[in-house]
Design a protein around this motif. Structure first.
Motif, mmCIF file in Angstrom:
data_model
loop_
_atom_site.group_PDB
_atom_site.id
_atom_site.type_symbol
_atom_site.label_atom_id
_atom_site.label_comp_id
_atom_site.label_asym_id
_atom_site.label_seq_id
_atom_site.Cartn_x
_atom_site.Cartn_y
_atom_site.Cartn_z
ATOM 1 N N THR A 338 0.784 -1.295 0.064
ATOM 2 C CA THR A 338 -0.038 -0.028 -0.048
ATOM 3 C C THR A 338 0.866 1.129 0.022
ATOM 4 O OG1 THR A 338 -1.923 -1.115 1.201
ATOM 5 C CG2 THR A 338 -1.671 1.398 1.258
ATOM 6 N N MET A 339 1.830 1.421 0.644
ATOM 7 C CA MET A 339 2.617 2.629 1.077
ATOM 8 C C MET A 339 3.530 2.943 0.030
ATOM 9 S SD MET A 339 1.400 3.890 3.707
ATOM 10 C CE MET A 339 2.648 5.096 3.925
ATOM 11 N N ALA A 448 -2.993 4.698 6.388
ATOM 12 C CA ALA A 448 -3.425 3.634 5.314
ATOM 13 C C ALA A 448 -4.432 4.107 4.336
ATOM 14 C CB ALA A 448 -3.996 2.360 6.046
ATOM 15 N N ILE A 449 -5.470 4.845 4.809
ATOM 16 C CA ILE A 449 -6.617 5.161 3.879
ATOM 17 C C ILE A 449 -5.956 6.463 2.954
ATOM 18 C CG2 ILE A 449 -8.722 6.627 3.956
ATOM 19 C CD1 ILE A 449 -9.296 5.046 6.354
ATOM 20 N N ARG A 450 -5.215 7.303 3.490
ATOM 21 C CA ARG A 450 -4.541 8.411 2.850
ATOM 22 C C ARG A 450 -3.709 7.810 1.515
ATOM 23 N NH1 ARG A 450 -4.941 11.484 7.604
ATOM 24 N NH2 ARG A 450 -2.754 10.655 8.246
ATOM 25 N N ALA A 451 -3.370 6.723 1.693
ATOM 26 C CA ALA A 451 -2.145 6.257 0.619
ATOM 27 C C ALA A 451 -3.077 6.218 -0.760
ATOM 28 C CB ALA A 451 -1.485 4.891 1.071
ATOM 29 N N TYR A 452 -4.312 5.927 -0.464
ATOM 30 C CA TYR A 452 -5.084 5.742 -1.764
ATOM 31 C C TYR A 452 -5.754 7.083 -2.272
ATOM 32 C CZ TYR A 452 -5.357 0.986 -0.083
ATOM 33 O OH TYR A 452 -4.934 -0.321 0.271
ATOM 34 N N ASP A 453 -5.409 8.407 -1.563
ATOM 35 C CA ASP A 453 -5.734 9.472 -1.859
ATOM 36 C C ASP A 453 -7.250 9.448 -2.222
ATOM 37 O OD1 ASP A 453 -5.736 12.305 -2.884
ATOM 38 O OD2 ASP A 453 -4.915 11.830 -4.736
ATOM 39 N N PRO A 454 -7.961 9.186 -1.322
ATOM 40 C CA PRO A 454 -9.630 8.767 -1.715
ATOM 41 C C PRO A 454 -10.109 10.164 -1.865
ATOM 42 C CG PRO A 454 -9.016 8.385 0.659
ATOM 43 C CD PRO A 454 -7.710 8.488 -0.010
#
Length: 488
Positions: A338-339, A448-454
């Protein structure tokens, strides 16, 4: 240890676009039973766009998002081109080049915004850094040169969008079968020369520098970057006829976590044959999947990491060199870390800068664009790679040209299942059976969520301050503790 069951709530998740929350349910022994990422806002664009003339769609749908309106604008325009009667190869070449230039500017500035403003505090200051350091302001204070580059890189992309669309946000470039405005020599020359905004050559130099920065960061911190929130995933993205990374117009390719192809370069018109959407009662956001693999096995990650996994090469030389190194890190196998999304994102920044330079130096981009007159069709489908991943727009129209159906699968929707998997990983590996849940532990869920740039609601923004609230309940549902973290 208190043996009463607990429910941990993170509401809202910060430093992302839109509003969402995380809930973690623990049993009486403090073991994680369930962890979910909830999207709690409802937009309704698919309904209220119905009844509007089809040519209004590119204007209307970009209001979905204040961060990547260009992506919705162009995906809708590609779909409306088909309704108008044109396939991508039928457009005037200059119209396609102007659209592509607009798209590369959008991806360039959006990636810069995410990395420098939203993600870099987590990397520079650590997962347990105090709240006051988790902002671009702290980055500017302690890493002045990096922050300056980030701000000016985003500014460059926004200024180029303004030149092409009239405004930095919610401008208008594309219309049925072409573009509304020509690109003029003085506008083009502004971005080729050094002035109050650095030139495209400087942007390429800085992009290379930022890629070097993230590689150096990986060398020093690989132990947690390779481990944190890593899990097997499918990957989906667009490629061209040579298998190269394609952000504007290509065919859909998907692979599983081992690299086996699960969707073999499918044309956009066939997306309904291959994609289904699951629904869960605890989230407004759907769960897309490949029909032939089913809901449990057919989900895919989208975005920079997925795109670099599915492509064979990148068409621009500097970015392609970086892709070779990126793929070598996992010995050519899919990268499921993920990272590593941040590394992939910055390689795309470099690719976009190279593409922008090529297009700015293409003399034909200044040609006058004329639209052919053709016969209208009842349906159009437009697929594009938005900064966050594969974006799908589908419209059906009646004989009067009014939209009767709209179906949108936005990038973050594809990433719904992957983000939930990441949240589950953090819950099980960080929060499980802990006597005390610290603020730093909760931040890891958000990292973890921010890694997806949601883009959680595709442009809905809350007004004012948004604190993070953690509520602990006992087995009877009574609140036994509550902690509030102010917005960062």
């Amino acid at each position: 240890m208190n043996t009463s069951s607990r429910k941990i709530t993170i509401d809202p998740v910060t430093r992302v676009e839109g509003h969402g929350r995380v809930t973690v349910q623990m049993d009486d022994q403090g073991k994680v039973e369930q962890a979910r990422f909830h999207i709690v806002e409802f937009r309704g664009f698919e309904r209220f766009i119905q009844g509007h003339p089809y040519w209004e769609a590119p204007l209307l749908v970009q209001r979905l998002c204040g961060i990547c309106p260009v992506s919705h604008h162009l995906a809708a325009a590609k779909a409306i081109d088909q309704v108008y009667g044109l396939d991508p190869e039928d457009l005037h070449p200059t119209a396609t080049k102007i659209r592509r230039l607009l798209h590369f500017a959008q991806v360039f500035q959006s990636h810069a915004l995410h990395f420098f403003y939203l993600a870099s505090p987590d990397l520079l200051f650590g997962l347990d850094a105090p709240v006051e350091k988790r902002s671009v302001g702290a980055v500017a204070m302690e890493h002045n040169e990096l922050a300056r580059m980030g701000i000016q890189m985003r500014q460059f992309g926004q200024e180029l969008i303004k030149a092409l669309a009239g405004k930095k946000i919610h401008g208008i470039t594309a219309g049925p079968g072409g573009v509304h405005k020509n690109f003029y020599p003085e506008e083009r020359d502004y971005f080729l020369t050094e002035n109050e905004t650095p030139s495209i050559d400087t942007m390429i130099e800085w992009s290379q520098g930022v890629v070097a920065f993230i590689k150096d960061y990986h060398d020093k911190h690989f132990s947690w970057l390779d481990y944190f929130a890593s899990y097997p995933s499918g990957h989906l993205g667009l490629v061209d006829d040579d298998g190269a990374l394609e952000l504007y117009d290509g065919r859909m390719r998907a692979i599983d976590s081992h690299g086996d192809i699960t969707l073999n370069d499918v044309h956009s018109d066939q997306y309904l044959k291959y994609f289904g959407e699951g629904v869960e009662k605890w989230s407004y956001m759907k769960f897309p999947f490949l029909r032939h693999l089913g809901r449990n096995d057919g989900w895919n990650l989208v975005g920079p990491l997925a795109r670099l996994n599915v492509c064979d090469l990148i068409s621009t030389p500097l970015a392609n060199e970086e892709l070779t190194e990126f793929k070598a890190y996992t010995n050519g196998r899919p990268n499921n870390h993920t990272m590593h999304s941040h590394w992939a994102r910055l390689i795309e920044v470099l690719h976009c800068a190279e593409q922008i330079k090529l297009l700015l130096n293409d003399k034909s981009i200044l040609d006058k664009v004329e639209r052919p007159k053709v016969n209208r069709r009842p349906e159009g489908i437009g697929i594009i790679e938005a900064p966050r991943g594969t974006l799908i727009h589908q419209y059906r129209v009646d004989e009067k040209g009014s939209i009767t159906k709209c179906n949108l699968i936005v990038s973050t929707t594809h990433n719904n299942e992957p983000m939930n998997r990441a949240v589950q990983w953090v819950a099980q590996n960080v929060l499980d059976q802990q006597k005390e849940i610290t603020e730093g532990m909760l931040n890891q869920v958000e990292v973890a969520i921010r890694a997806y740039d949601p883009c959680l609601s595709c442009a809905t923004h809350a007004m004012g301050q948004m604190p993070l609230i953690l509520t602990v309940l006992d087995s009877s549902g009574q609140v036994i503790a509550e902690h509030v973290k102010e917005a960062t």
